[in-house]
Design a protein around this motif. Structure first.
Motif, PDB file in Angstrom:
ATOM      1  N   UNK A 198      45.732  35.211  46.333  1.00 30.04           N
ATOM      2  CA  UNK A 198      47.180  35.374  46.547  1.00 30.04           C
ATOM      3  C   UNK A 198      47.800  34.188  47.285  1.00 30.04           C
ATOM      4  N   UNK A 242      44.574  40.679  45.278  1.00 31.24           N
ATOM      5  CA  UNK A 242      43.773  41.743  45.884  1.00 31.24           C
ATOM      6  C   UNK A 242      43.928  43.025  45.082  1.00 31.24           C
ATOM      7  N   UNK A 243      43.026  43.957  45.258  1.00 26.08           N
ATOM      8  CA  UNK A 243      43.002  45.198  44.481  1.00 26.08           C
ATOM      9  C   UNK A 243      44.366  45.880  44.493  1.00 26.08           C
ATOM     10  N   UNK A 244      44.890  46.138  43.322  1.00 27.87           N
ATOM     11  CA  UNK A 244      46.163  46.837  43.212  1.00 27.87           C
ATOM     12  C   UNK A 244      47.369  45.923  43.173  1.00 27.87           C
ATOM     13  N   UNK A 245      47.236  44.697  43.656  1.00 28.34           N
ATOM     14  CA  UNK A 245      48.388  43.806  43.711  1.00 28.34           C
ATOM     15  C   UNK A 245      48.880  43.456  42.322  1.00 28.34           C
TER      16      UNK A 245
END
Ligand SMILES: [Zn+2]
Lengths: 269, 542
Positions: free
Chosen positions: A113, A133-136
């Motif tokens: 990111x 990152x996870x979900x972003x």
């Protein structure tokens, strides 16, 4: 210039977001040594793990094996960090500006990111290089990451803008969910390159196993590839002479997503 | 024992608006006088009842689905553990402990979970029990329940009434919640209903029959809270017509229209969506049987979650975001879709304007409550900003200037200069919701009321004021001071125990054993075990 010499390899990873030019500028060596770090669930200070010397300028040199030091340069906006060894996870995550040079290898999530700046890793990188990152919804969004060695899985996942160059091999899911941006891989690619990629470009110099949802478009010699490779050579990337010539097979995809992206596969002249 | 002296008291339920008075507390209740005890000098501070969160999605399976599918949401608001409090995360879908602390830190002391499927009641209770500080209850989803539809189809009102009463007892629920009546049932076959006279698939029952029958049941059982209705066609342009038809169908029967903003759209499609707030407000102003809450849009990320499965599928197709869908066998469905309200979107700008317009056009603050339908239209922690938008016309105009021009051209917001008084704000956040819920001991500071009290600094900017309560008192104990939780205590469960004819159990057991995945005996919640600290709010049966 400030030099931090690692005293002992910590037993559990050190979370050291405070190693950043933004935090060091204008501080004395003693003040820098007092900056906070987390060791497991304990709070400590940098001085407990590092011998600090220097003046608190915008340049930082880290010495020793920092493989268990996480978050070096995370969120930094300026200055320079030179790691003369390995670095831990989340190196330069979310950084906005400045440069990081690592002589050794780095852990997972390097440049995750990130929104600007320049990271050059001479050794190998872990998984999720420049990823979200996870979900972003978004991964890397501007900036440059160069890895001379190999990268793990999910390099450039959900990338929005910017450039990732991998001199060696890249693992599975390179450029998965990419929204835009460019990933260049000189070595072999793992499985499912560009899965669910919307837009953007993955450039492969060794023929990858393509997903069935990529469609052959044409074979051509886009002028921007020559410009890009010469630009990379200027950034210190070892570009093989042969790569400056030849043509590219263009595959459009991923047709299960928006389908406005491409994988360019190099063919020798 | 506690005395709060010299404070400027706002207690609209008792006709007190800004008088300097002392408030006395003993045994968790407001009393006329006490001897000795702790003293809080509230000189220069504003004293009001603790906030009553009227409609928020804070516990249960769909909230957990939202938490699970949004790891990115957890990064936004981490709260570290302290010696007294537990850790937590989450911006739009905070974890259980974090939710309780955050609400208490804003001065709220009671929360009503807005939609729980009866089959999920145990989970909801377990989570609400864990949520610190706040007294709590839940609205029980019934508008698409198999037995409700069956008894309406069979025209068996007596059985319907007994079933509703039995279900509230069996689940420990608080009130009748209706979501997209007939539409959610039809969604199980992949479709929706679009008109209040269009029947469901399983039983030939229309939304009109469902809402009027359940409204009569509520009246006859004397439940403390009226039917709590999420209308058909929620979220769709032009749905103001459906909302008004529903109100006309109810013909004077008491009803609460929840998150009215989502049900007040004019226009024929997304390109010409416009505000229907004036039509809803006109109806509410001239019909005393109707109450509404705002469902105010907050620009930024939200996590939409509702039993309205077909609408959530549509929102997923519109937004391209993640989507979770659930079928709660005999009872309801649910959907969860993250969403982003953008100032630059014409549709979002109109939605934002409608909530404010409703609040400003409805004359009686006792029948209009502040909500964001947390976390559907916005997270609850935006309340202080919404309060400022209501109290300060210049701030509102400045904010309006920064959003898409459709908010000005397709709503009447720009011409509204009304400013809420502090008394009116206390009414729409405390006194009104408590009265509408039938909570006689909440939302006021009269003798006998629960000693749930919020004390704020007297500052010019209402947003600053409402973000920073100096003291929050729950059940007579100081739980938060200057934004810090100073006491971690459990809340109590508010539930109802309406009477019913015990033969209803035999009447439903056959279908129950045939169609449910749980045994009939295992269905009712053991209240002694699950709700050790509970308050049965009385019903006034006719
Ligand atoms: Zn709701």
């Amino acid at each position: 210039m400030t030099t931090l010499q690692l005293k002992d390899l910590p037993e559990v990873p050190l979370e050291a977001e405070s190693i950043s030019p933004d935090r060091f500028i204008g501080k004395t060596a003693d003040e820098i040594a007092a900056l906070p770090v987390n060791v497991g669930n304990r709070k400590a200070c940098l001085g407990e793990f590092f011998a600090v010397s220097g003046d608190g300028g915008p340049e930082i040199v880290l010495e020793g094996d920092l493989a268990r030091v996480k978050l070096i340069g995370a969120g930094m906006t300026q200055g320079q960090i030179h790691v003369r060894g390995n670095a831990g996870m989340h190196l330069g995550a979310g950084m906005r500006g400045g440069r990081i040079m690592v002589d050794g290898a780095v852990g997972d999530w390097a440049g995750a990111e990130m929104q600007g700046g320049h990271i050059h890793i001479r050794g190998n990188a872990g998984h999720c290089l420049g990823a979200g990152y996870r979900g972003s919804p978004k991964g890397m969004n501007r900036g440059v990451i160069i890895v001379d060695g190999d990268a793990g899985n999910e390099a450039g996942t959900a990338m929005r803008r910017g450039l990732i160059v991998i001199g060696g091999n890249s693992g599975d899911f390179t450029g998965a969910f990419m929204i835009a941006g460019t990933v260049v891989v000189f070595g072999e690619l793992g499985e499912r390159t560009g899965a669910a990629l919307k837009r953007g470009t993955v450039v492969a110099f060794k023929p990858p196993r393509l997903l069935p949802s990529y469609r052959y478009a044409c074979t051509y010699a886009p002028p921007f590839m020559g410009l890009l490779l010469r630009h990379l050579a200027g950034l210190g990337v070892a570009v093989p002479e042969a790569y400056l010539h030849g043509r590219y097979r263009r595959y459009s995809g991923d047709m299960t997503a928006l389908g406005k992206g491409e994988i360019l596969v190099w063919e020798a002249a | 024992m506690l005395r709060i002296i010299n404070g400027t008291v706002y207690d609209p339920a008792n006709g007190i608006a800004g008088e300097v008075r002392d408030i006395c507390v003993a045994d968790g209740k407001i009393v006329a006088a006490v001897e000795g005890g702790q003293v809080i000098d509230a000189q220069g501070l504003i004293v009001m009842p603790g906030g009553v969160e009227f409609h928020a999605h804070v516990a249960g399976a769909k909230v957990n689905a939202g938490r699970k599918m949004r790891p990115e949401d957890h990064r936004a608001m981490p709260i570290p553990r302290t010696a007294l409090t537990r850790s937590g995360v989450g911006h739009t879908v905070p974890s259980t402990f974090a939710m309780g602390y955050h609400m208490a830190q804003l001065g709220y002391t009671t929360v009503m979970e807005a939609a729980a499927p009866p089959l999920g009641a145990r989970h909801v209770h377990e989570e609400l029990n864990d949520m610190p500080i706040l007294d709590h209850g839940f609205l029980c989803l019934m508008g698409n329940n198999y037995f409700v539809l069956k008894y309406i189809a069979e025209n068996d009102f007596a059985r319907l009434k007994d079933y509703v009463a039995w279900l509230l007892n069996a689940t420990g629920g608080y009130a009748i919640k209706i979501v997209n009546p007939a539409g959610v049932d039809t969604w199980k076959w992949g479709r929706n209903v679009n008109d209040i006279d269009e029947p469901a698939d399983t039983f030939p029952v229309t939304p009109r029959q469902i809402v009027t029958s359940l409204a009569r049941v509520q009246q006859e059982l004397g439940l403390p809270h009226v039917i709590h209705l999420h209308c058909n066609n929620l979220g769709s342009p032009g749905n103001v017509a459906t909302t008004l038809q529903t109100l006309q169908a109810l013909d004077g029967l008491p009803v609460h229209i929840t998150h009215a903003q989502f049900n007040a759209y004019g226009g024929a499609g997304w390109s010409d969506i416009r505000s229907g707030a004036a039509e809803i407000a006109d109806y509410v102003n001239s019909h005393r049987n109707v109450t509404v809450d705002m469902g105010q849009v907050v620009f930024g990320p939200v996590t939409t979650m509702t039993a309205d499965g077909p609408w959530q599928h549509r929102l997923y197709e519109l937004s391209g975001h993640k989507w979770a869908n659930a079928d709660v066998e005999m009872e309801t469905s649910a959907g969860v879709v993250p969403y982003q309200f953008s100032k630059r979107s014409a549709v979002n700008a109109v939605q934002w304007a409608i909530g404010l317009e409703l609040a400003l056009l409805i004359d009686d603050p006792w029948r209009m409550y502040l909500t964001t339908d947390h976390p559907n239209a916005g997270p609850f922690h935006a309340y202080p900003d919404i309060i400022k938008l209501l109290m300060d016309a210049d701030y509102r105009a400045a904010t309006l200037a920064g959003v898409h021009s459709a908010a000005s051209t397709r709503s009447g917001l720009k011409d509204l200069r009304r400013e809420y008084t502090l008394s009116e704000i206390v009414t729409i956040t405390r006194a009104g919701p408590a009265r509408c819920l039938g909570l006689a001991n909440k939302g006021h500071l009269g003798v006998g009321a629960d000693a749930d009290i919020a004390i704020y600094p007297q500052v010019e900017d209402p947003k600053e004021m409402f973000y920073h309560p100096r003291y929050v008192i729950k059940g007579g104990q100081i739980v938060a001071r200057d934004g810090r939780i100073v006491r971690d205590q459990p809340g109590r469960c508010l539930h109802v125990t309406p009477g019913y004819d015990g033969q209803i159990e035999a009447a439903i057991s056959d279908d129950f054993e045939r169609y449910y995945t749980v045994d009939f005996e295992n269905y009712p919640v053991q209240l002694e075990h699950y709700l050790p600290d509970r308050v049965a709010v009385p019903c006034h049966e006719r």
